[in-house]
Scaffold this active site. Structure first.
Site, PDB file in Angstrom:
ATOM      1  N   SER A   1      25.238  29.886  -1.421  1.00  0.00           N
ATOM      2  CA  SER A   1      26.333  30.329  -0.547  1.00  0.00           C
ATOM      3  C   SER A   1      27.563  29.422  -0.604  1.00  0.00           C
ATOM      4  O   SER A   1      28.197  29.151   0.421  1.00  0.00           O
ATOM      5  CB  SER A   1      25.838  30.479   0.899  1.00  0.00           C
ATOM      6  OG  SER A   1      24.861  31.509   0.964  1.00  0.00           O
TER       7      SER A   1
ATOM      8  N   HIS B   1      15.646  29.716 -12.369  1.00  0.00           N
ATOM      9  CA  HIS B   1      16.296  30.171 -11.131  1.00  0.00           C
ATOM     10  C   HIS B   1      15.218  30.715 -10.192  1.00  0.00           C
ATOM     11  O   HIS B   1      14.245  31.317 -10.640  1.00  0.00           O
ATOM     12  CB  HIS B   1      17.333  31.243 -11.456  1.00  0.00           C
ATOM     13  CG  HIS B   1      18.229  31.557 -10.296  1.00  0.00           C
ATOM     14  ND1 HIS B   1      17.831  32.346  -9.244  1.00  0.00           N
ATOM     15  CD2 HIS B   1      19.500  31.164 -10.019  1.00  0.00           C
ATOM     16  CE1 HIS B   1      18.820  32.435  -8.366  1.00  0.00           C
ATOM     17  NE2 HIS B   1      19.859  31.726  -8.813  1.00  0.00           N
TER      18      HIS B   1
ATOM     19  N   ASN C   1      27.102  32.204 -11.765  1.00  0.00           N
ATOM     20  CA  ASN C   1      25.941  33.002 -12.159  1.00  0.00           C
ATOM     21  C   ASN C   1      26.191  34.451 -11.737  1.00  0.00           C
ATOM     22  O   ASN C   1      26.095  34.776 -10.555  1.00  0.00           O
ATOM     23  CB  ASN C   1      24.692  32.432 -11.469  1.00  0.00           C
ATOM     24  CG  ASN C   1      23.448  33.258 -11.744  1.00  0.00           C
ATOM     25  OD1 ASN C   1      23.456  34.141 -12.598  1.00  0.00           O
ATOM     26  ND2 ASN C   1      22.381  32.971 -11.024  1.00  0.00           N
ATOM     27  N   TRP C   2      26.512  35.285 -12.716  1.00  0.00           N
ATOM     28  CA  TRP C   2      26.852  36.682 -12.388  1.00  0.00           C
ATOM     29  C   TRP C   2      25.594  37.525 -12.130  1.00  0.00           C
ATOM     30  O   TRP C   2      25.694  38.672 -11.724  1.00  0.00           O
ATOM     31  CB  TRP C   2      27.670  37.308 -13.533  1.00  0.00           C
ATOM     32  CG  TRP C   2      28.972  36.633 -13.810  1.00  0.00           C
ATOM     33  CD1 TRP C   2      29.501  35.543 -13.160  1.00  0.00           C
ATOM     34  CD2 TRP C   2      29.933  36.990 -14.822  1.00  0.00           C
ATOM     35  NE1 TRP C   2      30.724  35.203 -13.707  1.00  0.00           N
ATOM     36  CE2 TRP C   2      31.011  36.078 -14.738  1.00  0.00           C
ATOM     37  CE3 TRP C   2      29.980  37.986 -15.808  1.00  0.00           C
ATOM     38  CZ2 TRP C   2      32.121  36.138 -15.579  1.00  0.00           C
ATOM     39  CZ3 TRP C   2      31.093  38.042 -16.660  1.00  0.00           C
ATOM     40  CH2 TRP C   2      32.146  37.128 -16.538  1.00  0.00           C
ATOM     41  N   LYS C   3      24.438  36.966 -12.406  1.00  0.00           N
ATOM     42  CA  LYS C   3      23.146  37.665 -12.240  1.00  0.00           C
ATOM     43  C   LYS C   3      23.211  39.050 -12.889  1.00  0.00           C
ATOM     44  O   LYS C   3      23.897  39.220 -13.897  1.00  0.00           O
ATOM     45  CB  LYS C   3      22.792  37.762 -10.751  1.00  0.00           C
ATOM     46  CG  LYS C   3      22.933  36.444 -10.007  1.00  0.00           C
ATOM     47  CD  LYS C   3      22.266  36.487  -8.682  1.00  0.00           C
ATOM     48  CE  LYS C   3      22.559  35.206  -7.933  1.00  0.00           C
ATOM     49  NZ  LYS C   3      21.804  35.058  -6.724  1.00  0.00           N
TER      50      LYS C   3
ATOM     51  N   GLU D   1      18.975  24.261  -5.285  1.00  0.00           N
ATOM     52  CA  GLU D   1      19.315  25.521  -4.638  1.00  0.00           C
ATOM     53  C   GLU D   1      18.257  25.867  -3.583  1.00  0.00           C
ATOM     54  O   GLU D   1      17.227  26.488  -3.918  1.00  0.00           O
ATOM     55  CB  GLU D   1      19.366  26.655  -5.658  1.00  0.00           C
ATOM     56  CG  GLU D   1      20.403  26.475  -6.739  1.00  0.00           C
ATOM     57  CD  GLU D   1      20.909  27.820  -7.246  1.00  0.00           C
ATOM     58  OE1 GLU D   1      22.095  28.084  -7.100  1.00  0.00           O
ATOM     59  OE2 GLU D   1      20.104  28.607  -7.752  1.00  0.00           O
TER      60      GLU D   1
ATOM     61  N   GLY E   1      26.827  31.938  -7.048  1.00  0.00           N
ATOM     62  CA  GLY E   1      26.443  33.318  -7.324  1.00  0.00           C
ATOM     63  C   GLY E   1      27.538  34.272  -6.874  1.00  0.00           C
ATOM     64  O   GLY E   1      28.515  34.514  -7.585  1.00  0.00           O
ATOM     65  N   GLY E   2      27.398  34.802  -5.654  1.00  0.00           N
ATOM     66  CA  GLY E   2      28.304  35.836  -5.131  1.00  0.00           C
ATOM     67  C   GLY E   2      29.781  35.527  -5.323  1.00  0.00           C
ATOM     68  O   GLY E   2      30.543  36.391  -5.788  1.00  0.00           O
TER      69      GLY E   2
ATOM     70  N   GLY F   1      22.586  33.500  -1.443  1.00  0.00           N
ATOM     71  CA  GLY F   1      23.016  34.860  -1.107  1.00  0.00           C
ATOM     72  C   GLY F   1      22.927  35.197   0.368  1.00  0.00           C
ATOM     73  O   GLY F   1      22.976  36.364   0.738  1.00  0.00           O
TER      74      GLY F   1
ATOM     75  N   GLU G   1      15.074  33.224  -8.451  1.00  0.00           N
ATOM     76  CA  GLU G   1      14.820  34.670  -8.590  1.00  0.00           C
ATOM     77  C   GLU G   1      13.868  34.935  -9.756  1.00  0.00           C
ATOM     78  O   GLU G   1      13.036  35.845  -9.694  1.00  0.00           O
ATOM     79  CB  GLU G   1      16.158  35.414  -8.761  1.00  0.00           C
ATOM     80  CG  GLU G   1      16.917  35.451  -7.441  1.00  0.00           C
ATOM     81  CD  GLU G   1      18.431  35.509  -7.577  1.00  0.00           C
ATOM     82  OE1 GLU G   1      18.935  35.809  -8.687  1.00  0.00           O
ATOM     83  OE2 GLU G   1      19.117  35.250  -6.568  1.00  0.00           O
TER      84      GLU G   1
HETATM   85  C1  PEP Z   1      22.736  31.580  -7.173  1.00  0.00           C
HETATM   86  O1  PEP Z   1      22.675  32.697  -7.618  1.00  0.00           O
HETATM   87  O2  PEP Z   1      22.221  30.666  -7.792  1.00  0.00           O
HETATM   88  C2  PEP Z   1      23.448  31.367  -5.920  1.00  0.00           C
HETATM   89  C3  PEP Z   1      23.562  30.156  -5.481  1.00  0.00           C
HETATM   90  O3  PEP Z   1      23.948  32.478  -5.275  1.00  0.00           O
HETATM   91  P1  PEP Z   1      24.978  32.487  -4.028  1.00  0.00           P
HETATM   92  O4  PEP Z   1      26.127  31.590  -4.382  1.00  0.00           O
HETATM   93  O5  PEP Z   1      25.390  33.917  -3.903  1.00  0.00           O
HETATM   94  O6  PEP Z   1      24.231  31.993  -2.833  1.00  0.00           O
END
Ligand code: PEP
Length: 250
Positions: free
Chosen positions: A211, A93, A8-10, A165, A232-233, A171, A95
């Site tokens: 994470s 999500h 997920n590049w957000k 999640e 994500g990251g 993050g 967010e």
């Molecule tokens: C996400 O954006 O769904 C996520 C899990 O981010 P991260 O891996 O950065 O925690």
């Protein structure tokens, strides 16, 4: 069951950087044989689709609307995502729930519309730190799942992904422990078996997100209760994303 890795590049990359990352993905994944998905922003979908076309990578979107067409300013239809080359779409999500007021009812409508359009929905669920500390996690997850999956059934050709999640793990660099992941995934799977039709047993994947890195991926990948990850990251680095995907493709 084949495991899956979703990136997920957000809203982290502009158009140019999205194409650069897509090209790096193609280089890194040239011999990859599993399922890995890149989810850029809406605007980058078309360009990234072209870059990924000759690679084993799949394309996903980060959101969609539930109506097929009409006066819905600013929204994007499931059919347009399909036309862009998307096979997957992230729905609900945390967010979006936090910043855009997305509710479980909306998630439900979106999931049904995604399936009807031939997309595989990746429905995100998860509890806050406070809910976790107050021992409300299981109730929160059951409520989210019950509403998100209300009236939804799968046929043999459809797939559905649930991404657990925990919001406190997104993050933050603080991933869930392997033991906790196994326990809560077992709990979620037992609930899903209760409420879903039988095709769902084979076509429903339970991912973990929060994470995930190349360091913790191998341990998570060894759990039979974890069918993949939403990243994500760490998906913003093609080499690290490949290492995660390889851990889930053993
Ligand atoms: C996400 O954006 O769904 C996520 C899990 O981010 P991260 O891996 O950065 O925690």
């Amino acid at each position: 069951m084949k495991k899956i890795t979703v990136g997920n590049w957000k809203m982290n990359l502009n158009l140019t950087d999205s194409l650069v990352l897509a090209k790096n993905y193609v280089k890194e994944f040239k011999d990859f044989t599993g399922t890995a998905v890149a989810c850029p922003t809406f605007l980058a979908l078309d360009g990234v689709a072209k870059v990924l076309a000759a690679s084993p990578l799949k394309l996903g979107a980060q959101n969609m609307f539930w109506q097929p067409i009409g006066a819905y300013t600013g929204e994007v239809s499931p059919a347009d995502l399909r036309d862009c080359g998307c096979a997957y779409v992230i729905i609900g999500h945390s967010e979006r729930r936090q910043w855009l007021g997305e509710t479980d009812q909306m998630v439900n409508q979106k999931a049904k519309a995604a399936l009807a359009a031939g997309l595989t929905p990746i429905i995100c669920i998860g509890e806050t730190l406070q809910q976790n500390e107050q021992d409300e996690r299981e109730n929160v997850l059951i409520n989210q799942l019950r509403q998100a999956l209300n009236g939804l059934s799968l046929n043999n050709n459809q797939q559905l992904m649930i991404a657990y999640e925990p919001i406190w793990a997104i993050g933050t660099g603080q991933a869930i422990t392997t033991k906790d992941a196994d326990e809560i995934h077992g709990f979620i799977k037992a609930y899903l078996r209760k409420i879903m039709n039988s095709a769902a047993e084979i076509n429903l994947h339970l991912l973990y997100g929060g994470s995930v890195t190349a360091n913790n991926a191998p341990e998570l990948a060894r759990l039979s209760s974890v069918d993949g990850v939403l990243v994500g990251g760490a998906s913003l680095n093609a080499t690290e994303f490949l290492r995660i995907a390889q851990a889930f493709n053993k």
